[in-house]
Each structure stands twice: as structure tokens, then as C-alpha cells.
Design an enzyme around this catalytic site. Sequence first.
Site, PDB file in Angstrom:
ATOM      1  NE  ARG A 242      -3.766  -0.755   0.024  1.00 14.89           N
ATOM      2  CZ  ARG A 242      -4.626  -0.947  -0.966  1.00 14.89           C
ATOM      3  NH1 ARG A 242      -4.426  -1.917  -1.854  1.00 14.89           N
ATOM      4  NH2 ARG A 242      -5.681  -0.169  -1.086  1.00 14.89           N
ATOM      5  CD  GLU A 271      -2.514   4.096  -5.722  1.00  8.69           C
ATOM      6  OE1 GLU A 271      -3.537   3.461  -6.045  1.00  8.69           O
ATOM      7  OE2 GLU A 271      -1.479   3.540  -5.321  1.00  8.69           O
ATOM      8  CG  HIS A 291      -2.862   0.194  -7.420  1.00  7.54           C
ATOM      9  ND1 HIS A 291      -3.300   0.845  -6.289  1.00  7.54           N
ATOM     10  CD2 HIS A 291      -2.889  -1.132  -7.112  1.00  7.54           C
ATOM     11  CE1 HIS A 291      -3.580  -0.043  -5.339  1.00  7.54           C
ATOM     12  NE2 HIS A 291      -3.328  -1.242  -5.826  1.00  7.54           N
TER      13      HIS A 291
END
Length: 343
Positions: A242, A271, A291
Site C-alpha cells: 500500500r 492515487e 497500481h
Amino acid sequence: MSGSPSRHPRVAVSRTGLPGDGVEHLAARFGVTAWPGTAPPTPAELAGLVRGREGLLVLGGDRVDAALLDAAGPGLRVVALASMGYDGVDVAAAVERGVVVTHTPDVLADTTADVAMALILMARRRLPAGMDALRRGAWGAFRMDAFLGLDVHGATLGLIGYGRIARAVARRAAGFGMRVRHHHPRRTEDDELSRWVPFEELLRTSDVVSVHTPLTEETRGMIGAAELALMKPTATLVNTGRGGVVDEDALLVALRRGELHSAGLDVMTDEPRTDPADPLFAEPHLVVLPHVGSATEATRAAMVDLAARNVAAILDGHCAPTPIPGTPGLPARHHEGVRPRGW
């Protein structure tokens, strides 16, 4: 997408056009309403979508807080994430309201481990620098000192966290002849893949450090300036866990000063990142991906399918297959649900 209005319970889905057929299975049995827009719903729009629903299926980027849970009303029984991470959900608030929260921990481990290994290779061997030179027409005569990186084979890999994804990375690292060790706050037994070492020892002795922890109050910022200073100047840091676990500002400082060889990130603190001038994107020794750890057709479909199965299980009055660790797999309040019909 909407199921028959006469069918209850009702389920809200925060996106349309999700991969796989999990949502279609839900729509065949329950009243399903999916967000119709091409952009994700705003918090207010998601609150409107979930109002009066018994189930909510969301993606990892959706914020589910106390305000949203209250907007849904007392009938909400399950929030199912098509995601392994759940730091966007106020789990305590959900449990307090008797709502089950589920995630998808099993189906994306190998796919994400593939990307972790890709980042190790890309960052350590400086492969993006070579690609950039080609695109700029800057590939000149052969030079012995051009595009030099560091070996992956024979290197020591340190895993922060030792769950499903980290173990999958360890299996891949074995194929590269890497020596693997790991750290977990609850000391785990050594196995055929890796051995446990103290946290500071892992940082000091690893050639590659790969982060595989959830984002919690304990792990937020756990890789900061002090931890980076313990690492070898020839080391590589990779994060597919993360974003908030790594202090991005401290990482940039370490890379710019030559205190760290390279890094690879598939996750970031904020993000999405849409500014082309973002300093993360400009750092030549940092590989950044948007991601994409779970981004294969099969894995994303499996994530949605599992999230849908979690919704169906709760609405049928059964225990959820994959509740968030440490939380109940059944609602605190009993609701009569539709009985199982084969899916």
C-alpha cells in the site's frame, strides 16, 4: 444495470462493465443497480446509489466511511470490496453498525507477485533507462559502461510481511537464485522459502527490500528516512503493498543523494496521480506503475466474482467466504435473506 424491481434484497455496485460474470449472477437473483457513469461516483453520488440497499459492491478506490454507511440506512448488511486492501473502508464503523465487510485476498496473490518481480528486474537492471534511450534515439555505439544495472540472481531479498503475496514472491525469487528472508511482527517459523530476521537486520542486509504489508496505523510511514538510511546504497526498494507504507518524499531524497540504488512502486500515497510533472515520474532511478498488480483479465474477473459471492452469501443468510480479518463473517443483526439457489 438493474435487476427486477420486485426482487429483494437490493445491491448497489459502484461501477458498470466490471469484468467477469459475478455482477450478472447477482442481477439474476437480486435487485442490482450499477453506477452508470464512466467516471467513478463522487461520495455524494455513491451515497445516493447505496441508499436503501442491503448490499454494496465497491472497488478498492471507493471510500466507505461512517457517513456513507449512515446514508445507506439500517438495512445495509454487507460491503464487499473487489480488492485485497481495505484501508478505504472504515471497518470499525461498519462493524459497529452490524455490517459485514469482505475483501478478495486469495485470488490476486500470484498475479501481484509477478508484478513485484517485474519491478525488481526493471529497477535493479535499469531497464526503463534503456527503453527511454531508444525512444529518444540515444542508443549509440556499444559502451561497456552503458545502462549498467545490478544483478538480481544471487541477491538477497528481504520481504516485509509474509502473507500470500510475499510467499508467492519468495517462490519466484527462488527461481532466480535469490536468498530470501522476511520480517513479520508476529514472528513466523522459517520455511523452505525464507527465514525470519529482525526488521533492522532485514533492512541492513538485503539487496532488495519488497514491501507486502496492509496500510494500518502501525504500518503507515514505516519505511521513512531512518529506515532508508539503514539500507545499502546498492539496494532496491519495491512496494506492491500500500502506498502510505513508504514515505515518498524520503524515498526521493535517498535516490537523489545516491543513498539508494533504485526503487519500484506499483502503489502510491495518493492515487490516481495525473500530473505529468509529478516528481515521482521524473526520478530516473524510480520505476512507477499505475497500481496494476492485479491487472490481468482472469484475476480482475476473479476478484469481482469473489466479491459478488460474498454479497450473495450474506444476503442468503450464510457466512461470507472472505470477511476482513478480525471481523464477523455474519451481520450482527439477523435479516431474512433469499435462500441459496445454486450459485
